[in-house]
Write a protein that holds these residues in place. Sequence first.
Motif, PDB file in Angstrom:
ATOM      1  N   LEU A  57       9.651 -17.102  -4.175  1.00  0.00           N
ATOM      2  CA  LEU A  57       9.353 -15.774  -3.622  1.00  0.00           C
ATOM      3  C   LEU A  57      10.062 -15.611  -2.281  1.00  0.00           C
ATOM      4  O   LEU A  57      10.053 -16.534  -1.458  1.00  0.00           O
ATOM      5  CB  LEU A  57       7.847 -15.625  -3.420  1.00  0.00           C
ATOM      6  CG  LEU A  57       6.987 -15.465  -4.674  1.00  0.00           C
ATOM      7  CD1 LEU A  57       5.513 -15.456  -4.302  1.00  0.00           C
ATOM      8  CD2 LEU A  57       7.337 -14.190  -5.431  1.00  0.00           C
ATOM      9  N   CYS A  67       7.083  -9.329  -2.244  1.00  0.00           N
ATOM     10  CA  CYS A  67       6.437  -8.940  -3.505  1.00  0.00           C
ATOM     11  C   CYS A  67       5.371  -7.853  -3.304  1.00  0.00           C
ATOM     12  O   CYS A  67       4.609  -7.891  -2.348  1.00  0.00           O
ATOM     13  CB  CYS A  67       5.800 -10.199  -4.112  1.00  0.00           C
ATOM     14  SG  CYS A  67       4.804  -9.894  -5.561  1.00  0.00           S
ATOM     15  N   CYS A  70       3.509  -6.000  -8.616  1.00  0.00           N
ATOM     16  CA  CYS A  70       3.566  -5.057  -9.738  1.00  0.00           C
ATOM     17  C   CYS A  70       3.345  -5.766 -11.085  1.00  0.00           C
ATOM     18  O   CYS A  70       3.118  -5.126 -12.098  1.00  0.00           O
ATOM     19  CB  CYS A  70       4.909  -4.331  -9.748  1.00  0.00           C
ATOM     20  SG  CYS A  70       6.287  -5.429 -10.130  1.00  0.00           S
ATOM     21  N   SER A  71       3.487  -7.067 -11.096  1.00  0.00           N
ATOM     22  CA  SER A  71       3.280  -7.917 -12.288  1.00  0.00           C
ATOM     23  C   SER A  71       4.341  -7.792 -13.377  1.00  0.00           C
ATOM     24  O   SER A  71       4.137  -8.288 -14.479  1.00  0.00           O
ATOM     25  CB  SER A  71       1.900  -7.673 -12.900  1.00  0.00           C
ATOM     26  OG  SER A  71       0.916  -8.198 -12.058  1.00  0.00           O
ATOM     27  N   LEU A  72       5.455  -7.131 -13.066  1.00  0.00           N
ATOM     28  CA  LEU A  72       6.512  -7.010 -14.077  1.00  0.00           C
ATOM     29  C   LEU A  72       7.052  -8.379 -14.469  1.00  0.00           C
ATOM     30  O   LEU A  72       7.315  -8.652 -15.633  1.00  0.00           O
ATOM     31  CB  LEU A  72       7.651  -6.145 -13.534  1.00  0.00           C
ATOM     32  CG  LEU A  72       7.523  -4.642 -13.718  1.00  0.00           C
ATOM     33  CD1 LEU A  72       8.697  -3.936 -13.065  1.00  0.00           C
ATOM     34  CD2 LEU A  72       7.473  -4.285 -15.200  1.00  0.00           C
ATOM     35  N   CYS A  73       7.209  -9.245 -13.471  1.00  0.00           N
ATOM     36  CA  CYS A  73       7.746 -10.594 -13.744  1.00  0.00           C
ATOM     37  C   CYS A  73       6.817 -11.358 -14.678  1.00  0.00           C
ATOM     38  O   CYS A  73       7.260 -12.040 -15.602  1.00  0.00           O
ATOM     39  CB  CYS A  73       7.947 -11.361 -12.444  1.00  0.00           C
ATOM     40  SG  CYS A  73       6.478 -11.443 -11.424  1.00  0.00           S
ATOM     41  N   VAL A  84      -0.191 -13.312 -11.541  1.00  0.00           N
ATOM     42  CA  VAL A  84      -0.231 -12.512 -10.313  1.00  0.00           C
ATOM     43  C   VAL A  84      -1.579 -11.808 -10.221  1.00  0.00           C
ATOM     44  O   VAL A  84      -2.043 -11.219 -11.196  1.00  0.00           O
ATOM     45  CB  VAL A  84       0.893 -11.431 -10.291  1.00  0.00           C
ATOM     46  CG1 VAL A  84       0.943 -10.744  -8.939  1.00  0.00           C
ATOM     47  CG2 VAL A  84       2.242 -12.006 -10.644  1.00  0.00           C
ATOM     48  N   PHE A 100      -0.369 -15.713  -6.380  1.00  0.00           N
ATOM     49  CA  PHE A 100       0.877 -15.715  -7.144  1.00  0.00           C
ATOM     50  C   PHE A 100       1.153 -17.161  -7.509  1.00  0.00           C
ATOM     51  O   PHE A 100       1.365 -17.997  -6.643  1.00  0.00           O
ATOM     52  CB  PHE A 100       2.039 -15.137  -6.317  1.00  0.00           C
ATOM     53  CG  PHE A 100       3.228 -14.735  -7.153  1.00  0.00           C
ATOM     54  CD1 PHE A 100       3.987 -15.682  -7.810  1.00  0.00           C
ATOM     55  CD2 PHE A 100       3.568 -13.396  -7.308  1.00  0.00           C
ATOM     56  CE1 PHE A 100       5.068 -15.315  -8.596  1.00  0.00           C
ATOM     57  CE2 PHE A 100       4.656 -13.009  -8.086  1.00  0.00           C
ATOM     58  CZ  PHE A 100       5.399 -13.985  -8.735  1.00  0.00           C
ATOM     59  N   CYS A 117      12.537  -7.852 -11.441  1.00  0.00           N
ATOM     60  CA  CYS A 117      11.819  -7.521 -10.192  1.00  0.00           C
ATOM     61  C   CYS A 117      12.458  -6.327  -9.475  1.00  0.00           C
ATOM     62  O   CYS A 117      13.636  -6.362  -9.134  1.00  0.00           O
ATOM     63  CB  CYS A 117      11.798  -8.735  -9.265  1.00  0.00           C
ATOM     64  SG  CYS A 117      10.934  -8.387  -7.727  1.00  0.00           S
ATOM     65  N   PRO A 118      11.696  -5.260  -9.236  1.00  0.00           N
ATOM     66  CA  PRO A 118      12.270  -4.073  -8.596  1.00  0.00           C
ATOM     67  C   PRO A 118      12.499  -4.245  -7.090  1.00  0.00           C
ATOM     68  O   PRO A 118      13.154  -3.421  -6.469  1.00  0.00           O
ATOM     69  CB  PRO A 118      11.203  -2.994  -8.859  1.00  0.00           C
ATOM     70  CG  PRO A 118       9.924  -3.739  -9.020  1.00  0.00           C
ATOM     71  CD  PRO A 118      10.269  -5.078  -9.566  1.00  0.00           C
ATOM     72  N   GLU A 119      11.943  -5.288  -6.520  1.00  0.00           N
ATOM     73  CA  GLU A 119      12.013  -5.478  -5.062  1.00  0.00           C
ATOM     74  C   GLU A 119      12.920  -6.632  -4.638  1.00  0.00           C
ATOM     75  O   GLU A 119      12.989  -6.949  -3.454  1.00  0.00           O
ATOM     76  CB  GLU A 119      10.595  -5.760  -4.520  1.00  0.00           C
ATOM     77  CG  GLU A 119       9.582  -4.683  -4.800  1.00  0.00           C
ATOM     78  CD  GLU A 119       9.836  -3.425  -3.997  1.00  0.00           C
ATOM     79  OE1 GLU A 119      10.315  -3.531  -2.855  1.00  0.00           O
ATOM     80  OE2 GLU A 119       9.549  -2.333  -4.519  1.00  0.00           O
ATOM     81  N   ALA A 121      12.137  -9.591  -5.014  1.00  0.00           N
ATOM     82  CA  ALA A 121      11.134 -10.407  -4.328  1.00  0.00           C
ATOM     83  C   ALA A 121      11.031 -11.807  -4.912  1.00  0.00           C
ATOM     84  O   ALA A 121      10.486 -12.707  -4.275  1.00  0.00           O
ATOM     85  CB  ALA A 121       9.774  -9.712  -4.420  1.00  0.00           C
ATOM     86  N   ILE A 122      11.539 -11.965  -6.129  1.00  0.00           N
ATOM     87  CA  ILE A 122      11.537 -13.289  -6.751  1.00  0.00           C
ATOM     88  C   ILE A 122      12.976 -13.597  -7.143  1.00  0.00           C
ATOM     89  O   ILE A 122      13.631 -12.769  -7.776  1.00  0.00           O
ATOM     90  CB  ILE A 122      10.550 -13.370  -7.952  1.00  0.00           C
ATOM     91  CG1 ILE A 122      10.430 -14.809  -8.473  1.00  0.00           C
ATOM     92  CG2 ILE A 122      10.924 -12.431  -9.084  1.00  0.00           C
ATOM     93  CD1 ILE A 122       9.226 -15.022  -9.399  1.00  0.00           C
TER      94      ILE A 122
HETATM   95  S1  SF4 Z   1       7.808 -10.761  -7.796  1.00  0.00           S
HETATM   96 FE1  SF4 Z   1       8.666  -8.729  -8.180  1.00  0.00          FE
HETATM   97  S2  SF4 Z   1       8.219  -8.300 -10.326  1.00  0.00           S
HETATM   98 FE2  SF4 Z   1       6.882  -9.991  -9.688  1.00  0.00          FE
HETATM   99  S3  SF4 Z   1       4.989  -9.011  -9.068  1.00  0.00           S
HETATM  100 FE3  SF4 Z   1       6.243  -9.262  -7.239  1.00  0.00          FE
HETATM  101  S4  SF4 Z   1       7.370  -7.337  -7.032  1.00  0.00           S
HETATM  102 FE4  SF4 Z   1       6.566  -7.394  -9.125  1.00  0.00          FE
END
Ligand code: SF4
Length: 163
Positions: A57, A67, A70-73, A84, A100, A117-119, A121-122
Amino acid sequence: MSIIKEKDLTLLEKTYIPQIIKGLALTWKQMFRPKFTRQYPEEKWAPPASFRGRPVLVQEDNGQERCVACSLCSRVCPALAIEVQAGETERDKERYPVKFEINMVRCIFCGFCEEVCPEEAIVMSDEYELVFSSQEEAIFGKDKLLVPKEKLQKRIEYLEEYR
Ligand code: SF4
Ligand code: SF4
């Protein structure tokens, strides 16, 4: 390749001496060629930016995770390795991950979490040395996952260029 039968061999060939000399000559020649092996672990390998090591992260300069929980990952992870738990925050974002975790025994280093990941962040780090002595030890929480942004700069720049 044709098969040479024993009866067709000359007397010298039957002693195997020419073959032994040929083998030794090849070994001798190889000794003076550049080595491709590495004296690991004394001599470490520095992976290129495209390498997919353990996922980590991104930790911002203020010490917070990037992060937004959003839990997309977690949804995209084919190995179901990410957990998450989101919480609300008053900071510059609405949500943050209270918990996390990545189960590193399950992780197959596919990089899907990074991709989705939209940010940003990972990201996949350059760390490849992972050792555990139990299943519990292999579950990495935020304490092990958070890595300062400047240490991941090479990978972040790579993603900006090729994504
Ligand atoms: S690491 Fe990215 S995709 Fe995963 S929960 Fe955080 S912001 Fe969402
Ligand atoms: S690299 Fe792949 S397997 Fe590992 S946590 Fe990310 S999505 Fe899951």
